[in-house]
Design a protein around this motif. Sequence first.
Motif, PDB file in Angstrom:
ATOM      1  N   MET A  32       0.828  -1.201   0.000  1.00  0.00           N
ATOM      2  CA  MET A  32       0.000   0.000   0.000  1.00  0.00           C
ATOM      3  C   MET A  32       0.860   1.248   0.000  1.00  0.00           C
ATOM      4  N   SER A  33       0.309   2.313  -0.576  1.00  0.00           N
ATOM      5  CA  SER A  33       0.999   3.607  -0.644  1.00  0.00           C
ATOM      6  C   SER A  33       0.023   4.706  -0.271  1.00  0.00           C
ATOM      7  N   PHE A  34       0.401   5.521   0.749  1.00  0.00           N
ATOM      8  CA  PHE A  34      -0.477   6.631   1.138  1.00  0.00           C
ATOM      9  C   PHE A  34       0.266   7.770   1.830  1.00  0.00           C
ATOM     10  N   GLN A  35       1.590   7.735   1.904  1.00  0.00           N
ATOM     11  CA  GLN A  35       2.350   8.772   2.606  1.00  0.00           C
ATOM     12  C   GLN A  35       2.899   9.791   1.603  1.00  0.00           C
ATOM     13  N   ILE A  36       2.104  10.806   1.298  1.00  0.00           N
ATOM     14  CA  ILE A  36       2.522  11.757   0.281  1.00  0.00           C
ATOM     15  C   ILE A  36       3.777  12.519   0.689  1.00  0.00           C
ATOM     16  N   GLY A  37       3.937  12.842   1.980  1.00  0.00           N
ATOM     17  CA  GLY A  37       5.095  13.607   2.421  1.00  0.00           C
ATOM     18  C   GLY A  37       6.406  12.880   2.222  1.00  0.00           C
ATOM     19  N   LEU A  38       6.354  11.572   1.958  1.00  0.00           N
ATOM     20  CA  LEU A  38       7.555  10.790   1.667  1.00  0.00           C
ATOM     21  C   LEU A  38       7.617  10.400   0.197  1.00  0.00           C
ATOM     22  N   GLY A  39       6.799  11.034  -0.627  1.00  0.00           N
ATOM     23  CA  GLY A  39       6.833  10.735  -2.056  1.00  0.00           C
ATOM     24  C   GLY A  39       6.061   9.492  -2.440  1.00  0.00           C
TER      25      GLY A  39
END
Length: 433
Positions: A83-90
Amino acid sequence: MLPHLDQTLASIEALNAYVFDRKVRRFQRTLLSGDSLELVSPFSGRALACAEARLIAFINDPYHFKLPLYAYRFEDERDLWVMSFQIGLGFPLCALFIDGLYWVYTHDAPPGPAVFKVLERLSRDLPTSAKTPEETPLSEPLAMTGHPNFAHHMWNELPALFALQSEQPVQTRSFFAPLGPLQGVTPPAPFTPMHRTSPPFFTPLGGEHLDQPTIDVLTADMPERAPRRGNVQSPVIWIAYREDGRMCENFMAYLAAFDREARKVCAPRYILDSFSDPEDLDQAWYAPVRPQFEARRAQSEALFKQMSEIIRRPDALLTTTSGLGVRAAIALARTADYYITPVGSIQHKVAWLQALPGLVHGPKITMNDSTAQWHADQSAIAIKPATLPAELVEDTEASRHHPSAPRNMNYRITDPEAAAAFTLGHMRDVLSL
């Protein structure tokens, strides 16, 4: 039970590697190139191909926006999800779920128990959450962009998009346009969950560096920034304040002390800043949260009134950002000589699109050289700001608008006069007053 888990985690980190300088993760370009996204099985060690992609509404925002969470399923002895959801880490692949068995953060786990509760909830609900009927199959892969926070859009999304567009055509779909229409970015549309069981798939695009080409695009229609002036006897000082979280509870005392001390050595002039509207606020998808934005605008007006009463000299108050959208506020900031702001997005508005000296204040854990260096490193042209000495800050209570963590605390300045003297000393150094 999971003999090849280390290989699985290593394959995820390989997919998280940046393709360009701190922009576009490998899995993002893989998906946008139409290639197979592969993961090492923790059970057998063999390569698994992505079998399904989902875009899920993930409510994790002070305004309860529907923000995107991307989930990719791999068929194995038990279903695997990354899963991907951490926008602040790109937007890295930051979590791994093994159906009914195991879950773990795979990339820079954020601190605090609340985020792990989120993962527990998702691991329980994911098999059935937002499983929408498939739309008409995509004709080509999609890059999803458009975070409602202008700083994340500016810093995490646009540089990645522009870098990849310089290499290959990219089909995009946007959720929000906080910085207004931009060439190469599709107009936004309301959030819709998505579900695909065969490629081409969709992906976020992300990075962690605001580069010069993106700065040039965003400032192309703004006034040219004048060369930094020396011996400024009437400096223009950008003063920003916020009450929506990470709040300095006695900021007005600090501002009053600074103004008193500054007037002993120069004739300071001020531009006052607080909340700025996103450029697309008139669009229908803001309707559910428009009352919160209107409340913030009214709050900003009240703050400007308080700050104006502290300064008391009409000739010293040049203007405020009242009623300005974020692009107009950024353009106005190009007339400043120095800034005093809280840490976070409100600082990025003034300091990441131009080389401007200044000082940031914030919760005690953020008042250090590492925080200052971080604020400089995220932009190709930003100047490293000063921070208040940590001993001049004490945390008070958790912010009502942000997750409970030390970096999100409200705080007080223990000695406003000492803080003002420190700030003035830094300003005199960098402006040669």
